[in-house]
Write a protein that holds these residues in place. Structure first.
Motif, mmCIF file in Angstrom:
data_model
loop_
_atom_site.group_PDB
_atom_site.id
_atom_site.type_symbol
_atom_site.label_atom_id
_atom_site.label_comp_id
_atom_site.label_asym_id
_atom_site.label_seq_id
_atom_site.Cartn_x
_atom_site.Cartn_y
_atom_site.Cartn_z
ATOM 1 N N LEU A 109 67.867 59.530 11.621
ATOM 2 C CA LEU A 109 67.035 60.280 12.556
ATOM 3 C C LEU A 109 66.500 59.356 13.635
ATOM 4 N N THR A 110 66.131 58.144 13.251
ATOM 5 C CA THR A 110 65.669 57.160 14.245
ATOM 6 C C THR A 110 66.758 56.857 15.252
ATOM 7 N N ASP A 111 67.990 56.654 14.769
ATOM 8 C CA ASP A 111 69.113 56.377 15.668
ATOM 9 C C ASP A 111 69.304 57.510 16.670
ATOM 10 N N ALA A 112 69.242 58.750 16.178
ATOM 11 C CA ALA A 112 69.461 59.909 17.041
ATOM 12 C C ALA A 112 68.410 59.975 18.143
ATOM 13 N N ILE A 113 67.173 59.670 17.785
ATOM 14 C CA ILE A 113 66.094 59.688 18.774
ATOM 15 C C ILE A 113 66.323 58.616 19.837
ATOM 16 N N LEU A 114 66.750 57.426 19.401
ATOM 17 C CA LEU A 114 66.956 56.328 20.340
ATOM 18 C C LEU A 114 68.160 56.562 21.253
ATOM 19 N N LEU A 115 69.056 57.467 20.861
ATOM 20 C CA LEU A 115 70.202 57.784 21.713
ATOM 21 C C LEU A 115 69.808 58.609 22.928
#
Length: 335
Positions: free
Chosen positions: A117-123
């Motif tokens: 979820l963190t990765d998706a937000i940072l994208l």
């Protein structure tokens, strides 16, 4: 409150009502319980839930309620949504304007380790999103889509985060020769998250980084290794997902993680190059000086790590060690 104010400002939002709500949630999530059951839901605070989940194919959400923006509604949000927000669901709070919000639960289609979820937000750095996550019963971490991170420790004692620093340094080494820019920075954050997941799933391992596989040829201490042909190109899978954002791209990224997981759980070292690819596995360190190796205190894996440190700067860029009990050590060249 000061830390949250600074984080929101760095993310481009100045709003006292939002700050107060996030502060309330951060405190409540430390030990939140429903009917005696401990719950620790992730909370996504955003201005557009559609935009925030756009990096995840198949992301869906259900609106549960709405109300005035501020700390007062925090109790209702947790009461209505916390029991529903079990993995892969999270609570979402959408700030509709400076005075009101809506809330509910959202699901994100991902496999742990492939895209968090963190990765998706940072994208999506251009879409305001803040993730609040309970790390343990004393620690709350808040991450913003522009890369702001703040860890709030509700304790009189300090916890060292050397694990995160070691993995961050390794991720930087393994992406060193990628073209500079936002893609490389976002991939480095993704690779850090992925490596942390791989380490947690292992029973101890050593991960090394070399400029390329050719650099290891002729190194007497690392004669035993199995090259990957072609290399497992994690960066290419990440870049394709970021630009294509299709179900096929997501499946490819998940498949890359699945293979990496198997490689790390194999005996011997896993070797990355400096372009985000795994180029070899089952690489065994064979010391040329048995007496020097015998001076190292620890098991076979720790002795291999201590011995292989001498190769950093010669045939390796960096090396990361993880013991079975969680000790994480890094040795590498400064970029």
């Amino acid at each position: 409150m000061g830390g949250l104010n600074d984080l929101l400002a760095d993310e481009g939002l100045t709003c006292g009502h939002s700050q107060n709500l996030l502060a309330y949630l951060a405190g409540e999530l430390l030990a939140y319980r429903e009917e005696g059951v401990a719950l620790a839901p992730d909370v996504v605070f955003c201005e557009s839930i559609d935009g925030s989940i756009s990096a995840m194919p198949g992301g869906i959400y259900y609106k549960i309620g709405e109300g005035a923006l501020g700390a007062a509604i925090g109790k209702s949000i947790l009461k209505d949504c916390a029991s529903l927000a079990k993995h892969p669901w999270a609570i979402y709070i959408q700030r509709t304007d400076g005075q009101s919000l809506e809330y509910g639960v959202a699901s994100f289609s991902y496999t742990p380790g492939s895209l968090s979820l963190t990765d998706a937000i940072l994208l999506n750095p251009d879409i305001f999103t803040v993730l609040i996550r309970r790390v343990n019963d004393k620690t709350i971490r808040v991450v913003g889509s522009k890369g702001s991170v703040n860890t709030f420790l509700f304790s009189t004692s300090r916890e060292e985060e050397t694990d995160h620093l070691a993995v961050d340094k390794f991720a930087s080494a393994a992406s060193l020769d990628l073209d500079k820019g936002d893609d490389r920075d976002q991939f480095r954050d993704y690779l850090k998250s992925t490596v942390e997941t791989l380490l947690r799933g292992s029973h101890g391992c050593i991960i090394a980084c070399s400029t390329n596989l050719d650099q290891l040829e002729g190194v007497a201490e690392l004669q035993d290794k199995i090259p990957l042909d072609p290399p497992l190109d994690i960066y290419a899978a990440f870049a394709s997902f970021k630009t294509g954002n299709s179900g096929g791209d997501l499946a490819n990224l998940q498949a890359s993680f699945g293979l990496a997981q198997g490689l790390v759980q194999s005996d011997g070292m896993v070797v990355f190059d400096t372009q985000g690819r795994i180029v070899a596995f089952r690489a065994f360190y064979r010391p040329q000086d048995a007496q020097a190796s015998a001076k190292v205190v620890g098991g076979a894996r720790r002795r291999a790590y201590e011995g292989a440190k001498a190769l950093v700067g010669v045939s390796l860029q960096a090396i990361l060690f993880r013991s079975q009990d969680g000790l994480t050590l890094f040795h590498g060249q400064e970029p």
